[in-house]
Write a protein that holds these residues in place. Structure first.
Motif, mmCIF file in Angstrom:
data_model
loop_
_atom_site.group_PDB
_atom_site.id
_atom_site.type_symbol
_atom_site.label_atom_id
_atom_site.label_comp_id
_atom_site.label_asym_id
_atom_site.label_seq_id
_atom_site.Cartn_x
_atom_site.Cartn_y
_atom_site.Cartn_z
ATOM 1 N N ASN A 175 0.836 -1.201 0.000
ATOM 2 C CA ASN A 175 0.000 0.000 0.000
ATOM 3 C C ASN A 175 0.870 1.251 0.000
ATOM 4 O OD1 ASN A 175 -2.039 1.909 0.357
ATOM 5 N ND2 ASN A 175 -2.131 1.595 2.549
ATOM 6 N N ILE A 176 1.859 1.283 0.883
ATOM 7 C CA ILE A 176 2.785 2.426 0.932
ATOM 8 C C ILE A 176 3.558 2.532 -0.382
ATOM 9 C CG2 ILE A 176 4.822 3.366 2.080
ATOM 10 C CD1 ILE A 176 3.839 2.094 4.663
ATOM 11 N N GLY A 177 3.943 1.386 -0.929
ATOM 12 C CA GLY A 177 4.705 1.384 -2.175
ATOM 13 C C GLY A 177 3.929 1.995 -3.334
ATOM 14 N N LEU A 178 2.642 1.607 -3.486
ATOM 15 C CA LEU A 178 1.829 2.154 -4.568
ATOM 16 C C LEU A 178 1.631 3.659 -4.408
ATOM 17 C CD1 LEU A 178 -0.944 -0.571 -5.012
ATOM 18 C CD2 LEU A 178 0.982 -0.103 -6.513
ATOM 19 N N ALA A 179 1.314 4.087 -3.169
ATOM 20 C CA ALA A 179 1.128 5.516 -2.920
ATOM 21 C C ALA A 179 2.421 6.286 -3.182
ATOM 22 C CB ALA A 179 0.643 5.741 -1.488
ATOM 23 N N PHE A 264 -4.831 0.361 -10.562
ATOM 24 C CA PHE A 264 -3.880 1.424 -10.242
ATOM 25 C C PHE A 264 -3.495 2.214 -11.495
ATOM 26 C CE2 PHE A 264 0.602 2.797 -9.909
ATOM 27 C CZ PHE A 264 0.477 3.706 -8.867
ATOM 28 N N VAL A 265 -3.328 1.533 -12.623
ATOM 29 C CA VAL A 265 -2.962 2.221 -13.863
ATOM 30 C C VAL A 265 -4.036 3.225 -14.259
ATOM 31 C CG1 VAL A 265 -2.617 1.905 -16.342
ATOM 32 C CG2 VAL A 265 -1.464 0.393 -14.723
ATOM 33 N N VAL A 266 -5.315 2.826 -14.141
ATOM 34 C CA VAL A 266 -6.419 3.728 -14.486
ATOM 35 C C VAL A 266 -6.413 4.949 -13.572
ATOM 36 C CG1 VAL A 266 -8.919 3.969 -14.683
ATOM 37 C CG2 VAL A 266 -7.820 1.833 -15.367
ATOM 38 N N PHE A 267 -6.314 4.707 -12.262
ATOM 39 C CA PHE A 267 -6.280 5.818 -11.313
ATOM 40 C C PHE A 267 -5.051 6.690 -11.548
ATOM 41 C CE2 PHE A 267 -9.234 3.171 -8.843
ATOM 42 C CZ PHE A 267 -10.149 4.138 -8.438
ATOM 43 N N PHE A 268 -3.931 6.071 -11.875
ATOM 44 C CA PHE A 268 -2.688 6.814 -12.086
ATOM 45 C C PHE A 268 -2.812 7.761 -13.270
ATOM 46 C CE2 PHE A 268 1.305 7.380 -14.311
ATOM 47 C CZ PHE A 268 2.134 7.857 -13.304
ATOM 48 N N VAL A 269 -3.287 7.251 -14.404
ATOM 49 C CA VAL A 269 -3.366 8.065 -15.614
ATOM 50 C C VAL A 269 -4.282 9.269 -15.408
ATOM 51 C CG1 VAL A 269 -4.158 8.095 -18.009
ATOM 52 C CG2 VAL A 269 -2.793 6.174 -17.177
ATOM 53 N N LEU A 270 -5.474 9.030 -14.848
ATOM 54 C CA LEU A 270 -6.415 10.128 -14.643
ATOM 55 C C LEU A 270 -5.870 11.152 -13.656
ATOM 56 C CD1 LEU A 270 -9.808 8.175 -14.514
ATOM 57 C CD2 LEU A 270 -8.918 9.581 -16.376
ATOM 58 N N SER A 329 -6.416 8.230 -6.247
ATOM 59 C CA SER A 329 -5.358 7.570 -7.014
ATOM 60 C C SER A 329 -4.389 6.826 -6.109
ATOM 61 C CB SER A 329 -4.585 8.603 -7.849
ATOM 62 O OG SER A 329 -5.433 9.181 -8.823
ATOM 63 N N MET A 330 -4.271 7.271 -4.858
ATOM 64 C CA MET A 330 -3.382 6.615 -3.902
ATOM 65 C C MET A 330 -4.147 5.751 -2.902
ATOM 66 S SD MET A 330 -0.607 9.678 -3.179
ATOM 67 C CE MET A 330 -1.690 11.075 -3.449
ATOM 68 N N ALA A 331 -5.342 6.189 -2.494
ATOM 69 C CA ALA A 331 -6.067 5.512 -1.422
ATOM 70 C C ALA A 331 -6.832 4.272 -1.889
ATOM 71 C CB ALA A 331 -7.034 6.490 -0.746
ATOM 72 N N VAL A 351 -15.208 7.371 -11.835
ATOM 73 C CA VAL A 351 -16.117 8.351 -12.452
ATOM 74 C C VAL A 351 -15.910 9.734 -11.841
ATOM 75 C CG1 VAL A 351 -18.539 9.021 -12.734
ATOM 76 C CG2 VAL A 351 -17.847 6.650 -13.109
ATOM 77 N N LEU A 352 -15.822 9.788 -10.503
ATOM 78 C CA LEU A 352 -15.591 11.069 -9.830
ATOM 79 C C LEU A 352 -14.241 11.664 -10.229
ATOM 80 C CD1 LEU A 352 -16.875 10.202 -6.231
ATOM 81 C CD2 LEU A 352 -18.047 11.560 -7.982
ATOM 82 N N LEU A 353 -13.224 10.812 -10.329
ATOM 83 C CA LEU A 353 -11.894 11.282 -10.715
ATOM 84 C C LEU A 353 -11.890 11.773 -12.156
ATOM 85 C CD1 LEU A 353 -8.899 11.679 -10.117
ATOM 86 C CD2 LEU A 353 -8.534 9.254 -10.650
ATOM 87 N N LEU A 354 -12.616 11.087 -13.037
ATOM 88 C CA LEU A 354 -12.695 11.494 -14.438
ATOM 89 C C LEU A 354 -13.355 12.864 -14.565
ATOM 90 C CD1 LEU A 354 -12.337 10.886 -17.429
ATOM 91 C CD2 LEU A 354 -14.527 9.664 -17.379
ATOM 92 N N ILE A 355 -14.446 13.067 -13.842
ATOM 93 C CA ILE A 355 -15.127 14.366 -13.872
ATOM 94 C C ILE A 355 -14.194 15.464 -13.371
ATOM 95 C CG2 ILE A 355 -17.024 15.715 -12.884
ATOM 96 C CD1 ILE A 355 -18.654 13.113 -12.785
ATOM 97 N N ALA A 356 -13.509 15.194 -12.250
ATOM 98 C CA ALA A 356 -12.587 16.191 -11.695
ATOM 99 C C ALA A 356 -11.439 16.473 -12.654
ATOM 100 C CB ALA A 356 -12.047 15.698 -10.355
ATOM 101 N N THR A 357 -10.936 15.427 -13.319
ATOM 102 C CA THR A 357 -9.832 15.610 -14.259
ATOM 103 C C THR A 357 -10.243 16.514 -15.414
ATOM 104 O OG1 THR A 357 -8.901 13.444 -13.720
ATOM 105 C CG2 THR A 357 -8.245 14.420 -15.816
ATOM 106 N N VAL A 358 -11.432 16.294 -15.958
ATOM 107 C CA VAL A 358 -11.924 17.129 -17.059
ATOM 108 C C VAL A 358 -12.040 18.586 -16.616
ATOM 109 C CG1 VAL A 358 -13.893 17.598 -18.565
ATOM 110 C CG2 VAL A 358 -13.115 15.244 -18.214
ATOM 111 N N LEU A 359 -12.602 18.812 -15.427
ATOM 112 C CA LEU A 359 -12.781 20.177 -14.929
ATOM 113 C C LEU A 359 -11.431 20.844 -14.661
ATOM 114 C CD1 LEU A 359 -15.769 19.642 -12.458
ATOM 115 C CD2 LEU A 359 -15.834 20.625 -14.767
ATOM 116 N N ILE A 360 -10.507 20.099 -14.041
ATOM 117 C CA ILE A 360 -9.191 20.666 -13.722
ATOM 118 C C ILE A 360 -8.414 20.987 -14.992
ATOM 119 C CG2 ILE A 360 -6.943 20.159 -12.687
ATOM 120 C CD1 ILE A 360 -8.424 18.519 -10.565
#
Length: 390
Positions: A175-179, A264-270, A329-331, A351-360
Protein backbone atom coordinates in the motif's frame (compact mmCIF):
# COMPACT_ATOMS: atom_id res chain seq x y z
CA UNK A 1 7.11 17.96 -41.15
CA UNK A 2 4.21 15.95 -42.67
CA UNK A 3 0.60 17.08 -43.14
CA UNK A 4 -0.62 14.79 -40.36
CA UNK A 5 1.73 16.45 -37.88
CA UNK A 6 0.50 19.86 -38.99
CA UNK A 7 -3.11 18.76 -38.38
CA UNK A 8 -2.16 17.56 -34.90
CA UNK A 9 0.49 19.93 -33.58
CA UNK A 10 0.18 18.53 -30.07
CA UNK A 11 1.76 15.33 -31.38
CA UNK A 12 4.89 17.28 -32.33
CA UNK A 13 5.05 18.84 -28.86
CA UNK A 14 4.52 15.45 -27.18
CA UNK A 15 7.25 13.88 -29.31
CA UNK A 16 9.57 16.76 -28.47
CA UNK A 17 8.92 16.26 -24.74
CA UNK A 18 9.59 12.51 -24.95
CA UNK A 19 12.80 12.84 -26.97
CA UNK A 20 14.12 15.60 -24.69
CA UNK A 21 13.51 13.53 -21.54
CA UNK A 22 15.03 10.36 -22.99
CA UNK A 23 18.21 12.31 -23.70
CA UNK A 24 18.29 13.79 -20.21
CA UNK A 25 20.84 12.02 -18.00
CA UNK A 26 19.03 13.22 -14.87
CA UNK A 27 15.79 11.54 -15.99
CA UNK A 28 17.57 8.30 -16.86
CA UNK A 29 19.47 8.37 -13.57
CA UNK A 30 16.32 8.95 -11.48
CA UNK A 31 14.61 6.05 -13.26
CA UNK A 32 17.53 3.74 -12.47
CA UNK A 33 17.48 4.85 -8.83
CA UNK A 34 13.77 4.07 -8.59
CA UNK A 35 14.40 0.63 -10.08
CA UNK A 36 17.06 -0.09 -7.48
CA UNK A 37 14.74 1.07 -4.68
CA UNK A 38 11.88 -1.09 -5.94
CA UNK A 39 14.07 -4.18 -6.33
CA UNK A 40 15.46 -3.66 -2.84
CA UNK A 41 11.96 -3.15 -1.42
CA UNK A 42 10.84 -6.47 -2.92
CA UNK A 43 13.91 -8.60 -2.24
CA UNK A 44 15.18 -7.37 1.16
CA UNK A 45 11.96 -8.16 3.15
CA UNK A 46 11.96 -11.67 1.67
CA UNK A 47 15.58 -12.18 2.70
CA UNK A 48 14.91 -10.84 6.19
CA UNK A 49 11.86 -13.07 6.56
CA UNK A 50 13.94 -16.05 5.56
CA UNK A 51 16.70 -15.24 8.02
CA UNK A 52 14.50 -15.09 11.13
CA UNK A 53 14.15 -17.71 13.85
CA UNK A 54 11.75 -20.67 13.80
CA UNK A 55 8.02 -20.01 13.57
CA UNK A 56 6.16 -20.27 16.89
CA UNK A 57 3.08 -22.46 17.02
CA UNK A 58 0.59 -22.19 19.89
CA UNK A 59 -0.86 -25.40 21.39
CA UNK A 60 -3.14 -26.11 24.34
CA UNK A 61 -2.20 -29.71 25.28
CA UNK A 62 0.58 -32.30 25.17
CA UNK A 63 -0.87 -33.94 22.06
CA UNK A 64 -0.43 -30.66 20.18
CA UNK A 65 3.16 -30.44 21.41
CA UNK A 66 3.88 -33.86 19.97
CA UNK A 67 2.39 -32.91 16.59
CA UNK A 68 4.45 -29.71 16.37
CA UNK A 69 7.60 -31.61 17.29
CA UNK A 70 6.81 -34.16 14.59
CA UNK A 71 6.29 -31.33 12.06
CA UNK A 72 9.70 -29.90 12.95
CA UNK A 73 11.30 -33.26 12.19
CA UNK A 74 9.76 -33.56 8.73
CA UNK A 75 12.34 -33.24 5.93
CA UNK A 76 12.36 -29.73 4.51
CA UNK A 77 10.88 -28.24 7.67
CA UNK A 78 12.40 -25.10 9.15
CA UNK A 79 11.79 -26.20 12.73
CA UNK A 80 8.95 -24.88 14.87
CA UNK A 81 8.89 -23.56 18.40
CA UNK A 82 6.05 -24.58 20.73
CA UNK A 83 4.17 -21.90 22.67
CA UNK A 84 1.76 -23.20 25.33
CA UNK A 85 -1.59 -21.45 25.72
CA UNK A 86 -4.11 -22.05 28.49
CA UNK A 87 -7.10 -22.52 26.18
CA UNK A 88 -8.45 -21.66 22.73
CA UNK A 89 -9.24 -17.97 23.51
CA UNK A 90 -5.67 -17.51 24.74
CA UNK A 91 -4.33 -19.15 21.60
CA UNK A 92 -6.55 -16.93 19.42
CA UNK A 93 -5.19 -13.87 21.20
CA UNK A 94 -1.62 -14.97 20.51
CA UNK A 95 -2.47 -15.40 16.83
CA UNK A 96 -4.29 -12.05 16.63
CA UNK A 97 -1.40 -10.21 18.31
CA UNK A 98 1.10 -11.79 15.95
CA UNK A 99 3.01 -13.47 18.76
CA UNK A 100 2.75 -16.84 16.99
CA UNK A 101 2.57 -17.85 13.34
CA UNK A 102 -0.45 -20.04 13.99
CA UNK A 103 -2.13 -22.33 16.50
CA UNK A 104 -2.80 -26.07 16.47
CA UNK A 105 -6.02 -26.76 18.38
CA UNK A 106 -8.14 -29.87 18.98
CA UNK A 107 -11.03 -30.18 16.51
CA UNK A 108 -14.12 -32.37 16.21
CA UNK A 109 -12.27 -34.95 14.12
CA UNK A 110 -8.60 -34.17 14.58
CA UNK A 111 -7.08 -30.68 14.72
CA UNK A 112 -7.65 -27.12 13.54
CA UNK A 113 -4.80 -24.98 12.23
CA UNK A 114 -5.66 -21.43 13.27
CA UNK A 115 -4.21 -18.40 11.47
CA UNK A 116 -4.81 -14.67 11.40
CA UNK A 117 -5.02 -13.59 7.75
CA UNK A 118 -3.21 -16.53 6.14
CA UNK A 119 -1.14 -19.61 6.92
CA UNK A 120 1.88 -20.41 4.77
CA UNK A 121 1.41 -23.46 2.60
CA UNK A 122 4.61 -25.02 3.97
CA UNK A 123 3.46 -24.77 7.60
CA UNK A 124 -0.01 -26.10 6.84
CA UNK A 125 1.25 -29.07 4.80
CA UNK A 126 3.81 -30.08 7.44
CA UNK A 127 1.28 -29.87 10.24
CA UNK A 128 -1.14 -31.98 8.20
CA UNK A 129 1.54 -34.61 7.61
CA UNK A 130 2.57 -34.55 11.26
CA UNK A 131 -1.02 -35.01 12.43
CA UNK A 132 -1.40 -38.00 10.13
CA UNK A 133 1.83 -39.57 11.36
CA UNK A 134 1.06 -39.08 15.04
CA UNK A 135 -2.51 -40.29 14.60
CA UNK A 136 -1.48 -43.40 12.75
CA UNK A 137 1.08 -44.21 15.41
CA UNK A 138 -1.57 -43.88 18.09
CA UNK A 139 -4.24 -45.86 16.23
CA UNK A 140 -1.83 -48.57 15.15
CA UNK A 141 -1.54 -49.61 18.78
CA UNK A 142 -4.82 -51.44 18.47
CA UNK A 143 -5.00 -54.67 16.47
CA UNK A 144 -7.21 -55.35 13.47
CA UNK A 145 -7.85 -51.75 12.42
CA UNK A 146 -9.07 -50.93 8.93
CA UNK A 147 -7.27 -48.16 6.92
CA UNK A 148 -10.18 -45.81 7.70
CA UNK A 149 -9.95 -46.57 11.40
CA UNK A 150 -6.20 -46.24 11.29
CA UNK A 151 -6.51 -42.64 10.05
CA UNK A 152 -9.32 -41.67 12.41
CA UNK A 153 -8.76 -38.30 14.10
CA UNK A 154 -6.20 -37.10 11.56
CA UNK A 155 -8.39 -34.56 9.69
CA UNK A 156 -7.01 -30.98 9.71
CA UNK A 157 -9.21 -27.95 9.07
CA UNK A 158 -7.97 -24.41 8.33
CA UNK A 159 -9.62 -21.38 9.94
CA UNK A 160 -8.66 -17.70 9.48
CA UNK A 161 -9.70 -15.11 12.03
CA UNK A 162 -9.35 -12.15 9.65
CA UNK A 163 -9.32 -13.31 6.02
CA UNK A 164 -7.58 -10.76 3.80
CA UNK A 165 -6.08 -10.63 0.29
CA UNK A 166 -2.58 -10.29 1.76
CA UNK A 167 -0.97 -10.55 5.19
CA UNK A 168 -1.24 -7.30 7.17
CA UNK A 169 2.47 -6.46 7.01
CA UNK A 170 2.79 -7.23 3.29
CA UNK A 171 -0.44 -5.38 2.41
CA UNK A 172 0.67 -2.31 4.35
CA UNK A 173 4.08 -2.41 2.67
CA UNK A 174 2.58 -2.70 -0.83
CA UNK A 175 0.00 0.00 0.00
CA UNK A 176 2.78 2.43 0.93
CA UNK A 177 4.70 1.38 -2.17
CA UNK A 178 1.83 2.15 -4.57
CA UNK A 179 1.13 5.52 -2.92
CA UNK A 180 4.84 6.36 -2.95
CA UNK A 181 5.20 5.47 -6.64
CA UNK A 182 2.31 7.78 -7.56
CA UNK A 183 3.59 10.56 -5.28
CA UNK A 184 7.19 10.44 -6.50
CA UNK A 185 6.25 10.06 -10.17
CA UNK A 186 3.66 12.86 -10.13
CA UNK A 187 5.98 15.16 -8.17
CA UNK A 188 9.07 14.39 -10.26
CA UNK A 189 7.40 14.73 -13.65
CA UNK A 190 5.33 17.69 -12.41
CA UNK A 191 8.44 19.66 -11.48
CA UNK A 192 9.99 18.77 -14.84
CA UNK A 193 6.90 20.08 -16.65
CA UNK A 194 6.97 23.34 -14.69
CA UNK A 195 10.72 23.78 -15.21
CA UNK A 196 10.35 23.09 -18.94
CA UNK A 197 7.70 25.81 -19.29
CA UNK A 198 9.84 28.34 -17.41
CA UNK A 199 12.92 27.52 -19.47
CA UNK A 200 10.95 28.11 -22.65
CA UNK A 201 9.70 31.44 -21.29
CA UNK A 202 13.15 32.57 -20.20
CA UNK A 203 14.71 31.68 -23.55
CA UNK A 204 11.79 33.16 -25.52
CA UNK A 205 11.33 29.81 -27.26
CA UNK A 206 7.70 29.81 -26.12
CA UNK A 207 6.99 32.86 -28.29
CA UNK A 208 8.25 31.01 -31.35
CA UNK A 209 6.24 27.92 -30.46
CA UNK A 210 3.10 29.96 -29.74
CA UNK A 211 3.40 31.63 -33.15
CA UNK A 212 3.59 28.21 -34.85
CA UNK A 213 0.99 26.18 -32.93
CA UNK A 214 -2.02 26.99 -30.69
CA UNK A 215 -1.18 27.49 -27.03
CA UNK A 216 -3.57 24.72 -26.02
CA UNK A 217 -1.65 22.37 -28.32
CA UNK A 218 1.48 23.27 -26.34
CA UNK A 219 -0.29 22.33 -23.13
CA UNK A 220 -1.75 19.08 -24.45
CA UNK A 221 1.57 18.09 -25.98
CA UNK A 222 3.36 18.55 -22.66
CA UNK A 223 0.65 16.76 -20.69
CA UNK A 224 0.33 13.77 -23.02
CA UNK A 225 4.07 13.45 -23.66
CA UNK A 226 4.91 13.41 -19.96
CA UNK A 227 1.96 11.11 -19.21
CA UNK A 228 3.30 8.61 -21.74
CA UNK A 229 6.76 8.84 -20.18
CA UNK A 230 5.42 8.48 -16.63
CA UNK A 231 3.27 5.49 -17.58
CA UNK A 232 6.25 3.87 -19.33
CA UNK A 233 8.32 4.38 -16.18
CA UNK A 234 5.57 2.75 -14.11
CA UNK A 235 5.52 -0.24 -16.48
CA UNK A 236 9.30 -0.63 -16.16
CA UNK A 237 9.05 -0.44 -12.36
CA UNK A 238 6.20 -2.98 -12.38
CA UNK A 239 8.32 -5.31 -14.51
CA UNK A 240 11.18 -5.01 -12.03
CA UNK A 241 8.77 -5.79 -9.18
CA UNK A 242 7.52 -8.91 -10.96
CA UNK A 243 11.10 -10.10 -11.51
CA UNK A 244 11.84 -9.53 -7.81
CA UNK A 245 8.73 -11.40 -6.67
CA UNK A 246 9.44 -14.34 -8.98
CA UNK A 247 13.12 -14.46 -7.93
CA UNK A 248 12.16 -14.56 -4.23
CA UNK A 249 9.34 -17.08 -4.76
CA UNK A 250 6.58 -14.69 -3.68
CA UNK A 251 4.10 -15.68 -6.37
CA UNK A 252 1.21 -15.69 -3.88
CA UNK A 253 1.71 -11.93 -3.43
CA UNK A 254 1.94 -11.43 -7.20
CA UNK A 255 -1.42 -13.15 -7.74
CA UNK A 256 -3.12 -10.66 -5.42
CA UNK A 257 -1.26 -7.53 -6.55
CA UNK A 258 -1.63 -8.14 -10.31
CA UNK A 259 -5.42 -7.44 -10.54
CA UNK A 260 -5.06 -4.34 -8.34
CA UNK A 261 -2.24 -3.11 -10.58
CA UNK A 262 -4.73 -2.79 -13.44
CA UNK A 263 -6.95 -0.53 -11.35
CA UNK A 264 -3.88 1.42 -10.24
CA UNK A 265 -2.96 2.22 -13.86
CA UNK A 266 -6.42 3.73 -14.49
CA UNK A 267 -6.28 5.82 -11.31
CA UNK A 268 -2.69 6.81 -12.09
CA UNK A 269 -3.37 8.07 -15.61
CA UNK A 270 -6.42 10.13 -14.64
CA UNK A 271 -4.78 11.60 -11.55
CA UNK A 272 -1.53 12.34 -13.38
CA UNK A 273 -3.26 14.10 -16.29
CA UNK A 274 -5.14 16.37 -13.90
CA UNK A 275 -1.98 17.22 -11.96
CA UNK A 276 0.10 17.66 -15.13
CA UNK A 277 -2.22 20.46 -16.23
CA UNK A 278 -1.73 22.20 -12.87
CA UNK A 279 2.06 21.80 -13.05
CA UNK A 280 2.10 23.38 -16.50
CA UNK A 281 0.09 26.32 -15.14
CA UNK A 282 2.59 26.62 -12.26
CA UNK A 283 5.32 27.02 -14.85
CA UNK A 284 3.36 29.55 -16.89
CA UNK A 285 2.81 31.74 -13.79
CA UNK A 286 6.58 31.96 -13.19
CA UNK A 287 9.10 34.03 -15.12
CA UNK A 288 12.26 32.37 -13.76
CA UNK A 289 13.26 29.14 -12.04
CA UNK A 290 13.34 30.80 -8.60
CA UNK A 291 9.58 31.51 -8.85
CA UNK A 292 8.68 27.80 -8.98
CA UNK A 293 8.96 27.44 -5.20
CA UNK A 294 5.77 29.47 -4.74
CA UNK A 295 3.87 28.65 -7.94
CA UNK A 296 4.26 24.87 -7.48
CA UNK A 297 3.31 24.90 -3.78
CA UNK A 298 -0.43 24.22 -4.40
CA UNK A 299 0.44 21.19 -6.54
CA UNK A 300 2.79 19.88 -3.88
CA UNK A 301 0.08 20.23 -1.21
CA UNK A 302 -2.47 18.48 -3.44
CA UNK A 303 -0.04 15.57 -3.61
CA UNK A 304 1.38 15.54 -0.08
CA UNK A 305 -1.85 15.66 1.93
CA UNK A 306 -3.52 12.71 0.12
CA UNK A 307 -0.27 10.74 0.34
CA UNK A 308 -0.13 10.96 4.14
CA UNK A 309 -3.85 10.23 4.32
CA UNK A 310 -3.52 7.07 2.20
CA UNK A 311 -0.59 5.82 4.30
CA UNK A 312 -1.23 6.90 7.89
CA UNK A 313 -4.97 7.63 8.21
CA UNK A 314 -7.40 5.27 9.91
CA UNK A 315 -9.76 2.94 8.09
CA UNK A 316 -12.71 5.37 7.97
CA UNK A 317 -10.56 8.26 6.73
CA UNK A 318 -9.01 6.06 4.03
CA UNK A 319 -12.46 5.00 2.87
CA UNK A 320 -13.51 8.64 2.46
CA UNK A 321 -10.22 9.58 0.79
CA UNK A 322 -10.61 6.74 -1.71
CA UNK A 323 -13.55 8.62 -3.28
CA UNK A 324 -11.92 12.09 -3.28
CA UNK A 325 -10.37 12.94 -6.68
CA UNK A 326 -6.54 12.85 -6.74
CA UNK A 327 -6.50 11.28 -3.26
CA UNK A 328 -8.34 8.27 -4.73
CA UNK A 329 -5.36 7.57 -7.01
CA UNK A 330 -3.38 6.62 -3.90
CA UNK A 331 -6.07 5.51 -1.42
CA UNK A 332 -8.33 3.22 -3.48
CA UNK A 333 -5.65 0.79 -4.80
CA UNK A 334 -4.28 0.53 -1.26
CA UNK A 335 -7.72 -0.30 0.15
CA UNK A 336 -8.16 -3.01 -2.49
CA UNK A 337 -5.03 -4.70 -1.13
CA UNK A 338 -5.96 -4.55 2.54
CA UNK A 339 -9.69 -5.27 2.48
CA UNK A 340 -12.51 -6.67 0.38
CA UNK A 341 -13.72 -3.70 -1.68
CA UNK A 342 -16.96 -4.11 -3.72
CA UNK A 343 -16.33 -3.47 -7.42
CA UNK A 344 -18.80 -0.58 -7.51
CA UNK A 345 -16.60 1.48 -5.20
CA UNK A 346 -13.54 1.78 -7.50
CA UNK A 347 -15.91 2.35 -10.45
CA UNK A 348 -17.60 5.25 -8.64
CA UNK A 349 -14.19 6.63 -7.61
CA UNK A 350 -13.02 6.48 -11.25
CA UNK A 351 -16.12 8.35 -12.45
CA UNK A 352 -15.59 11.07 -9.83
CA UNK A 353 -11.89 11.28 -10.72
CA UNK A 354 -12.70 11.49 -14.44
CA UNK A 355 -15.13 14.37 -13.87
CA UNK A 356 -12.59 16.19 -11.69
CA UNK A 357 -9.83 15.61 -14.26
CA UNK A 358 -11.92 17.13 -17.06
CA UNK A 359 -12.78 20.18 -14.93
CA UNK A 360 -9.19 20.67 -13.72
CA UNK A 361 -7.72 20.32 -17.23
CA UNK A 362 -10.25 22.79 -18.66
CA UNK A 363 -9.45 25.30 -15.93
CA UNK A 364 -5.73 24.70 -16.39
CA UNK A 365 -6.00 25.23 -20.14
CA UNK A 366 -7.69 28.61 -19.64
CA UNK A 367 -5.07 29.76 -17.14
CA UNK A 368 -2.26 28.47 -19.34
CA UNK A 369 -3.52 30.43 -22.34
CA UNK A 370 -3.82 33.62 -20.30
CA UNK A 371 -0.45 33.44 -18.53
CA UNK A 372 2.00 31.65 -20.82
CA UNK A 373 3.10 34.81 -22.66
CA UNK A 374 3.11 36.97 -19.52
CA UNK A 375 6.85 37.48 -18.98
CA UNK A 376 7.06 40.68 -16.96
CA UNK A 377 6.74 39.21 -13.46
CA UNK A 378 5.52 36.25 -11.46
CA UNK A 379 1.73 35.96 -11.32
CA UNK A 380 -0.47 34.55 -8.57
CA UNK A 381 -3.37 32.18 -9.15
CA UNK A 382 -6.00 34.77 -8.21
CA UNK A 383 -4.42 37.30 -10.54
CA UNK A 384 -4.32 34.74 -13.33
CA UNK A 385 -8.04 34.02 -12.88
CA UNK A 386 -8.78 37.74 -13.15
CA UNK A 387 -6.90 38.14 -16.46
CA UNK A 388 -9.33 38.54 -19.36
CA UNK A 389 -8.74 36.18 -22.28
CA UNK A 390 -7.20 37.86 -25.31
Amino acid sequence: MNDRALDRPWMLIAEREIVTKLRDKTFIGSTLVMLVIVMAAVIVPALLAGSGGPDRIAVVDDAGVKVVQQASAIEGGDGYEVTRAADRPAAEQLVTDGDVEGALLPGTDGYVVLGKDRVSSGLESRLREAVVNVGMERNAGAAGLTPTELRAGTKVELELLKPAPLPDVVATFVNIGLALVFYMTALGFGMMIAQSVVQEKESRVVEILAAAVPIRALLWGKVLGNTALALSQIVVIAGASVVGLVATDQLDILKVVAPVAGWFVVFFVLGFVALAGLWAVAGSLATRQEDLGSTTLPGQMILMIPFFFSVFAGSSAKTIASFVPIASSMAMPGRMLTERVPVWQPLVAIVLLLIATVLIVRLGARLYERTLLQTGRRLGYREALAIKPS
